[in-house]
Design a protein around this motif. Structure first.
Motif, PDB file in Angstrom:
ATOM      1  N   LEU A  76       0.831  -1.203   0.000  1.00 44.93           N
ATOM      2  CA  LEU A  76       0.000   0.000   0.000  1.00 44.93           C
ATOM      3  C   LEU A  76       0.866   1.255   0.000  1.00 44.93           C
ATOM      4  CD1 LEU A  76      -2.896  -0.922   2.446  1.00 44.93           C
ATOM      5  CD2 LEU A  76      -2.866  -0.959  -0.034  1.00 44.93           C
ATOM      6  N   LEU A 129       2.168   1.875  -3.426  1.00 49.77           N
ATOM      7  CA  LEU A 129       1.058   2.392  -4.234  1.00 49.77           C
ATOM      8  C   LEU A 129       0.844   3.878  -3.946  1.00 49.77           C
ATOM      9  CD1 LEU A 129      -0.847   0.868  -6.172  1.00 49.77           C
ATOM     10  CD2 LEU A 129      -2.534   0.914  -4.344  1.00 49.77           C
ATOM     11  N   THR A 130       0.843   4.218  -2.658  1.00 54.34           N
ATOM     12  CA  THR A 130       0.588   5.603  -2.260  1.00 54.34           C
ATOM     13  C   THR A 130       1.674   6.532  -2.775  1.00 54.34           C
ATOM     14  OG1 THR A 130      -0.483   4.774  -0.262  1.00 54.34           O
ATOM     15  CG2 THR A 130       0.126   7.093  -0.283  1.00 54.34           C
ATOM     16  N   CYS A 139      -7.155   2.277  -1.185  1.00 52.74           N
ATOM     17  CA  CYS A 139      -5.824   1.811  -0.769  1.00 52.74           C
ATOM     18  C   CYS A 139      -5.045   2.947  -0.112  1.00 52.74           C
ATOM     19  CB  CYS A 139      -5.048   1.272  -1.972  1.00 52.74           C
ATOM     20  SG  CYS A 139      -5.691  -0.280  -2.587  1.00 52.74           S
ATOM     21  N   ILE A 140      -5.078   4.118  -0.748  1.00 49.07           N
ATOM     22  CA  ILE A 140      -4.324   5.256  -0.229  1.00 49.07           C
ATOM     23  C   ILE A 140      -4.882   5.675   1.134  1.00 49.07           C
ATOM     24  CG2 ILE A 140      -3.849   7.702  -0.594  1.00 49.07           C
ATOM     25  CD1 ILE A 140      -3.740   7.016  -3.619  1.00 49.07           C
ATOM     26  N   PHE A 183      -3.865   3.177   3.745  1.00 52.66           N
ATOM     27  CA  PHE A 183      -2.454   3.328   4.119  1.00 52.66           C
ATOM     28  C   PHE A 183      -2.260   4.537   5.024  1.00 52.66           C
ATOM     29  CE2 PHE A 183       1.815   5.046   3.316  1.00 52.66           C
ATOM     30  CZ  PHE A 183       2.566   3.955   3.708  1.00 52.66           C
ATOM     31  N   LEU A 184      -2.835   5.661   4.642  1.00 48.15           N
ATOM     32  CA  LEU A 184      -2.628   6.900   5.405  1.00 48.15           C
ATOM     33  C   LEU A 184      -3.158   6.782   6.829  1.00 48.15           C
ATOM     34  CD1 LEU A 184      -3.372   9.847   2.961  1.00 48.15           C
ATOM     35  CD2 LEU A 184      -1.199   8.963   3.753  1.00 48.15           C
ATOM     36  N   LYS A 240      -1.918   2.462   8.308  1.00 38.21           N
ATOM     37  CA  LYS A 240      -0.548   1.966   8.301  1.00 38.21           C
ATOM     38  C   LYS A 240       0.486   3.017   8.703  1.00 38.21           C
ATOM     39  CE  LYS A 240      -1.417  -2.244   6.968  1.00 38.21           C
ATOM     40  NZ  LYS A 240      -1.107  -3.396   7.820  1.00 38.21           N
ATOM     41  N   LEU A 287       2.514  13.492   4.293  1.00 39.27           N
ATOM     42  CA  LEU A 287       1.824  12.824   3.194  1.00 39.27           C
ATOM     43  C   LEU A 287       0.510  13.523   2.870  1.00 39.27           C
ATOM     44  CD1 LEU A 287       2.478   9.079   4.033  1.00 39.27           C
ATOM     45  CD2 LEU A 287       3.249  10.327   2.032  1.00 39.27           C
TER      46      LEU A 287
END
Lengths: 290, 288, 376
Positions: free
Chosen positions: A32, A35-36, B88-89, B92-93, B96, B106
């Motif tokens: 991930l 990807l980000t 997904c982004i 993640f942010l 994760k 970010l």
């Protein structure tokens, strides 16, 4: 249940996967994360390339090689010919954006305060304002052009375009103010009222300073959304065009690094504006806490 | 008690300016489009008789019908790509990235381009996509391609590439918001009830973020459906979708045809939003 | 080593750090079959972290955790034979009560029919059958608590971990819920590990109470043990109804120690220690009375205030130097002192409890002021 038998643990153990849960979690994070970061690059690369190319030499084109490094295209932008003089559109866009910011701010504070009053029909009122976000600029602009044509109204950037721009920026300011008022504790106002303040004084002296971040947010929305607006402007601006229209017109004629220079300049400007506002908010909060 | 009394007339006065403004700038114009789309005859005049001629003429043309389907297909593709990528982004942010510092960095890195002009960002793709563009130069330099690939600029691929970068964040934002709302204890509770991470995601996290997913999809849907500017910038005059048809008719002085297309666009959007509202019905959320 | 399988839980020198903060520092604990254990301590003492390590929600930096004799230190939560009740119950907002309660069985891949039957059974047992199709948002605090309990108990775990399980309930409900939970635990015979900062909960529920402070266990044992024989000044101060005194060993007298401090000189039972070394002891408030011939220890005080609780009457007394003491009297007896009156109080040497570990940091000669003047 006897001392050792723990059925689920055993059942799972039999088909335990290759990687344990920690490794899998780390793997997910990596996938991930890649990807980000990849998407970030994807988003930033064009903007960075555009900025880089805006510094290309006089013979440079719209792609690499740059044929030298110069401020040629910025100079070109400054002493422009009549055909592609971006300064008047820039001035108009700026004035229009300021006007939209102020109007948005006033209207959204008033509307959000009205919502707190719980009046009959406020549900409808809420959706009416939200319509400004949902209705695409293409339809609103086109429809407004039709109205102007039937009523015989001359379209201009400082009349019709202003009216339509605010209908686009208002919902954003309104939602910001609603969100801020949501977290606002009305007991503070009650305290002011019990201390002898009038409703207006309570609003001005207690409420407004506390919801100031929202007020600044609505100003920011008003400015930035109006400044960048293209679709609505296209139908409602008339002969004296705004910056996005001028950019699009130039793009239709010819793509030159001059456009890149405009792009880079406006991107940096909005970046600075965001930073300034963030710092202003931060400083304001600190000042209020003291 | 607050600075405004519930049900006080002051509320009406405060709400009045915004109401009038939105009526004049949004409701009346949109109504006008619908009205004009039914005008018969040839003159642009309110005295025109009402008829379905304009619609009949539009639906008689197979090219236009194909364009409607093409627009819907394109929008669905964008929704899928932006939705998956955006989720997904967001995941993640929020989940994760543990360090608040990195998260802020970010976050800013995502938001700054979002605040800059969509038009400029669309234009920024042009030097990338051309036959001599950056992508082709990179492909040639790395030996991945023998000769320049022509599919990028003035093509659907190029439009999609630009739109993904423009609209993914719209799909991401609401999901970020919903994810951040989930109390960590819920996930821990699921784990102590013997749910493995995949199951925790499927049974707890995803259902709880579903409203965010749907709202994000609606935003992408509305924006892609009405985005003529990116199509025009990158597709040039070679590619047109439904919104560009409105512009083309308008500029060709075929006002009533433009109105018909605009109404169709509106209907598609209304249908999409209505369908979405059905899915986010909070009462039905538990029936996973 | 034969006793190991008999333990539901064993923790061996558990350690957990967060950056520079030590949350758990060498905690060891054994929980026998079907025991009710309470982890008690002020907030930030490491009790919740310990519980979360047992659940597998935190990974310890050192030490071992054994559940039912099986090493699980590195296992994820879903492979441990535990269930957990969370502070705010952590009910899934998008699931109906029935779905919620059956979740654990679903995760064990039980057949649908079996799940439905078990859920019905458990809902009936917890008297929440009527709520089966409701969502958590529409439930009251007490109902949520039952649902959370039913959800945790349905898988019949070896251990139920409870993190301040009744803290989110209305005060009036707590007593009832406590009794119900205790009865439930006795009936099903699984071990409960209950984390709380409320000593009333800990002492009325726990078979075994573990008092924690600053990431370590201060003392563990039966409630009576901890209430009447505090090992450290912290426990004495934390547990209600103790008066602590600090001083230095002045000498030995007839098999007892004499401890001299700022408050005076007192006779305390205990094995001989080096003269001059720091020492502290405590006396329970109900063991103090008006000075009498049998009292080896005496103190002049002035009454600051009197609190009446029905079963007892508590006097808050101030001694020379300004420190406060507590004295309890049966509520049925006539009042002995009034506010502002001076008196001499006393207690027998045998009623003193010498602390095994004197507080290092404490000033050498001052009676610790009563930590909690007003009981919670």
């Amino acid at each position: 249940m006897d001392g050792t038998a723990y059925a689920p643990g055993r059942a799972r153990a039999a088909r335990r996967p290759l990687l344990d849960h920690r490794a899998r979690s780390r793997l997910t994070a990596w996938v991930l994360g890649t990807l980000t970061v990849g998407f970030l690059l994807y988003q930033w690369l064009p903007i960075l390339t555009l900025s880089l190319l805006s510094f290309s030499g006089p013979t440079g084109g719209t792609t690499f090689p740059m044929n030298g490094v110069s401020l040629h295209w910025y100079r070109e932008l400054w002493d422009a010919s009549i055909m592609n003089d971006f300064k008047p559109p820039l001035g108009r866009s700026f004035v229009l954006a300021i006007a939209c910011a102020v109007t948005t701010c006033l209207l959204s504070v008033a509307s959000a305060q009205a919502m707190r009053g719980r009046f009959r029909g406020q549900g409808l009122f809420f959706y009416l304002i939200l319509l400004g976000i949902m209705a695409p600029g293409l339809l609103v602009g086109f429809g407004f052009a039709l109205v102007c044509r039937i009523l015989g109204i001359e379209t201009a950037w400082n009349t019709t375009a202003f009216l339509v721009h605010v209908s686009w920026t208002l919902p954003f300011g309104f939602l910001t103010m609603l969100a801020i008022f949501n977290r606002f504790d009305p007991k503070l106002e009650e305290a002011a009222l019990t201390l002898g303040a009038s409703r207006w004084t309570a609003f001005r002296r207690i409420t407004l300073p506390i919801v100031l971040p929202g007020v600044i947010g609505s100003l920011l929305f008003g400015f930035s959304l109006s400044y960048d607006e293209f679709a609505r402007s296209m139908f409602t601006t008339g002969a004296d065009i705004t910056l996005p229209l001028a950019v699009m017109a130039q793009l239709d004629r010819q793509l030159t690094p001059e456009l890149f220079a405009i792009g880079a300049a406006t991107t940096v400007t909005s970046l600075l504006a965001i930073l300034a506002c963030t710092f202003a908010l931060w400083g304001l909060r600190r000042a209020q806490r003291r | 008690m607050s600075s405004i009394r519930p049900g006080s007339p002051a509320a009406y006065w405060l709400a009045l300016p915004a109401t009038l403004w939105m009526m004049a700038a949004v409701v009346v114009p949109v109504g006008m489009i619908v009205w004009v789309s039914f005008w018969g005859g040839r003159a642009f005049s309110p005295d025109s008789p009402l008829s379905l001629d304009n619609y009949q003429r539009f639906f008689a043309n197979r090219t236009y019908l194909a364009l409607v389907l093409e627009t819907l297909r394109h929008t669905a593709t964008m929704m899928l790509i932006c939705g998956v990528l955006g989720y997904c982004i967001a995941y993640f942010l929020v989940v994760k990235v543990r360090s608040p510092g990195w998260r802020t960095v970010l976050f800013l890195a995502f938001v700054i381009p979002f605040w800059t002009s969509a038009l400029i960002r669309a234009i920024a793709w042009v030097p990338f996509l051309g036959v001599n563009g950056v992508i082709n130069q990179a492909l040639l330099a790395t030996g991945l391609a023998e000769k320049p690939v022509e599919v990028f600029l003035y093509s659907r691929t190029g439009i999609s590439m630009a739109q993904v970068s423009l609209y993914t964040l719209m799909a991401s934002g609401p999901v970020v918001y919903m994810l951040a709302q989930i109390p960590p204890a819920l996930l821990e509770a699921a784990m102590t009830l013997k749910a493995e991470p995949v199951t925790v995601f499927r049974r707890v996290i995803f259902p709880l973020t579903l409203p965010g997913v749907v709202i994000g999809q609606v935003l992408v849907f509305l924006n892609v459906m009405a985005d003529f500017a990116t199509v025009q910038t990158i597709g040039g005059n070679k590619i047109a979708l439904l919104p560009n048809l409105v512009i083309n008719f308008y500029e060709g002085a075929q006002i009533r045809a433009a109105a018909v297309v605009a109404v169709l666009l509106m209907l598609c959007m209304l249908a999409g939003v209505a369908a979405a509202l059905r899915v986010v019905d909070v009462r039905r959320l538990g029936a996973t | 080593m034969d006793r190991l399988p008999q333990l539901d839980l064993e923790i061996r020198s558990l350690r957990k750090r967060y950056g520079g903060f030590t949350a758990v520092d060498g905690v060891s604990l054994q929980v026998g079959k079907g025991q009710f254990v309470c982890l008690l301590g002020p907030s930030g003492c490491g009790k919740t972290t310990t519980l979360r390590c047992v659940a597998g929600l935190e990974e310890p930096d050192g030490g071992d955790i054994l559940i039912g004799g099986r090493e699980v230190t590195r296992d994820p939560p879903w492979r441990r034979d535990i269930a957990m009740m969370f502070q705010d119950f952590a009910l899934f907002p998008h699931m109906t009560v029935a779905r919620q309660v059956g979740f654990g069985l679903e995760m064990l891949r039980k057949p649908r029919a079996e799940i439905a039957a078990r859920v019905a059974e458990v809902l009936a047992a917890f008297e929440i059958t009527a709520l089966a199709d409701r969502k958590p948002a529409s439930l009251s605090g007490g109902q949520r608590q039952r649902v959370a309990l039913a959800r945790a108990m349905i898988t019949e775990p070896r251990i139920l971990l409870l993190d301040e399980p009744i803290g989110a309930l209305d005060y009036s409900l707590r007593e009832t819920v406590m009794i119900e939970l205790k009865q439930l635990q006795r009936r099903v015979g699984i071990s409960f590990i209950w984390v709380t900062h409320d000593q009333n909960e800990a002492f009325s529920l726990g078979d075994h109470v573990v008092v924690m402070n600053h990431a370590r266990i201060e003392q563990q044992g039966a409630p009576e043990d901890i209430l009447h024989r505090p090992r450290t000044p912290f426990v004495a101060g934390f547990v209600q109804g103790n008066n602590s005194f600090h001083g230095r060993i002045a000498g030995a007298e007839g098999g007892m120690l004499r401890i001299a401090g700022e408050a005076g000189s007192f006779l305390v039972p205990g094995a001989s220690r080096a003269p001059g070394s720091a020492a502290s002891f405590s006396v329970r408030a109900e063991r103090i009375g008006p000075a009498a011939a049998a009292h080896a220890n005496r103190l002049a005080v002035r009454c600051v205030t009197v609190e009446y609780f029905g079963s007892i009457r508590r006097y808050i007394l101030e001694r020379a130097g300004g420190a406060l003491l507590k004295l309890d009297q049966f509520g049925a007896e006539p009042a002995w002192l009034r506010q502002g009156e001076a008196a001499e109080i006393g207690w027998a040497a045998e009623d003193c409890v010498l602390h095994a570990v004197p507080e290092e940091a404490a000033p050498a000669s001052s009676a610790a002021p009563a930590r909690e003047v007003v009981p919670a």
